[in-house]
Design a protein around this motif. Structure first.
Motif, short mmCIF file in Angstrom:
data_model
loop_
_atom_site.label_atom_id
_atom_site.label_comp_id
_atom_site.label_asym_id
_atom_site.label_seq_id
_atom_site.Cartn_x
_atom_site.Cartn_y
_atom_site.Cartn_z
N ASP A 61 -1.20 12.08 76.25
CA ASP A 61 -2.34 11.53 75.67
C ASP A 61 -3.36 12.55 76.09
O ASP A 61 -3.69 12.78 77.13
CB ASP A 61 -2.34 10.01 76.17
N SER A 91 -1.61 10.82 70.62
CA SER A 91 -3.10 10.56 70.95
C SER A 91 -3.60 9.53 70.06
O SER A 91 -3.65 10.02 68.78
CB SER A 91 -3.79 11.72 71.55
N ASN A 92 -4.38 8.49 70.45
CA ASN A 92 -5.19 7.97 69.58
C ASN A 92 -6.66 8.76 69.07
O ASN A 92 -6.99 8.52 68.03
CB ASN A 92 -5.59 6.52 69.91
N TYR A 94 -6.97 11.34 67.92
CA TYR A 94 -6.17 12.28 67.00
C TYR A 94 -6.86 12.98 65.79
O TYR A 94 -7.42 12.11 65.00
CB TYR A 94 -4.85 11.84 66.39
N PRO A 112 -0.62 11.63 65.75
CA PRO A 112 -1.47 10.67 65.98
C PRO A 112 -0.42 9.26 66.54
O PRO A 112 0.76 9.34 65.79
CB PRO A 112 -2.13 10.21 64.52
N ARG A 113 -0.77 8.86 67.50
CA ARG A 113 0.01 7.74 68.25
C ARG A 113 0.22 6.83 67.04
O ARG A 113 1.35 6.19 67.00
CB ARG A 113 -0.47 7.35 69.40
N SER A 114 -0.78 6.46 66.37
CA SER A 114 -0.51 5.59 65.24
C SER A 114 0.57 5.80 63.89
O SER A 114 1.16 4.80 63.63
CB SER A 114 -1.98 5.22 64.23
#
Length: 122
Positions: A61, A91-92, A94, A112-114
């Motif tokens: 992250d 990573s959020n 992003y 992006p982690r999402s």
């Protein structure tokens, strides 16, 4: 699928994320797929682990307390043992600019982690 390896039982993934829920989620999924996981909850802990770390993949992250993920990525790429270890940036925080900066700093892939659930990892 992002991580695939027919001999996963001998592979270690180093997870660096400040969110314990995220670490648990990814660790559980990776361990179900027979990977060994090691984790650090901040860059300071990750820096302390580097001298003895042996990992086949690092999931990082960028937004970390006590030092940034970019500093850690640079240290990984400067470490003779780890310099060729693949680094997946999840990573959020992003943004296209951050992703490009992470790739220029030595990351192999930035997502992006999402958009990357634990089930998509393996």
């Amino acid at each position: 699928m992002i991580i695939t390896n027919p001999t996963a039982d001998s592979k270690t993934v180093f997870l660096v994320d400040e969110n314990p829920s995220t670490v648990d989620l990814y660790s559980n999924r990776l361990e179900q797929a027979a990977f060994r996981t090691v984790s650090a909850s901040d860059a300071k802990g990750a820096f302390e682990a580097l001298p003895n770390l042996s990992a086949d993949l690092i999931i990082l992250d960028l937004m970390l307390p006590k030092r940034g993920g970019f500093d850690l990525l640079k240290a990984i790429r400067s470490n003779d043992r780890l310099k060729n270890t693949p680094v997946l940036i999840l990573s959020n925080a992003y943004l296209p600019e951050m992703a490009q900066k992470a790739l220029r700093a030595g990351g192999n892939k930035a997502l992006p982690r999402s958009e990357c659930t634990s089930s998509e990892l393996v």
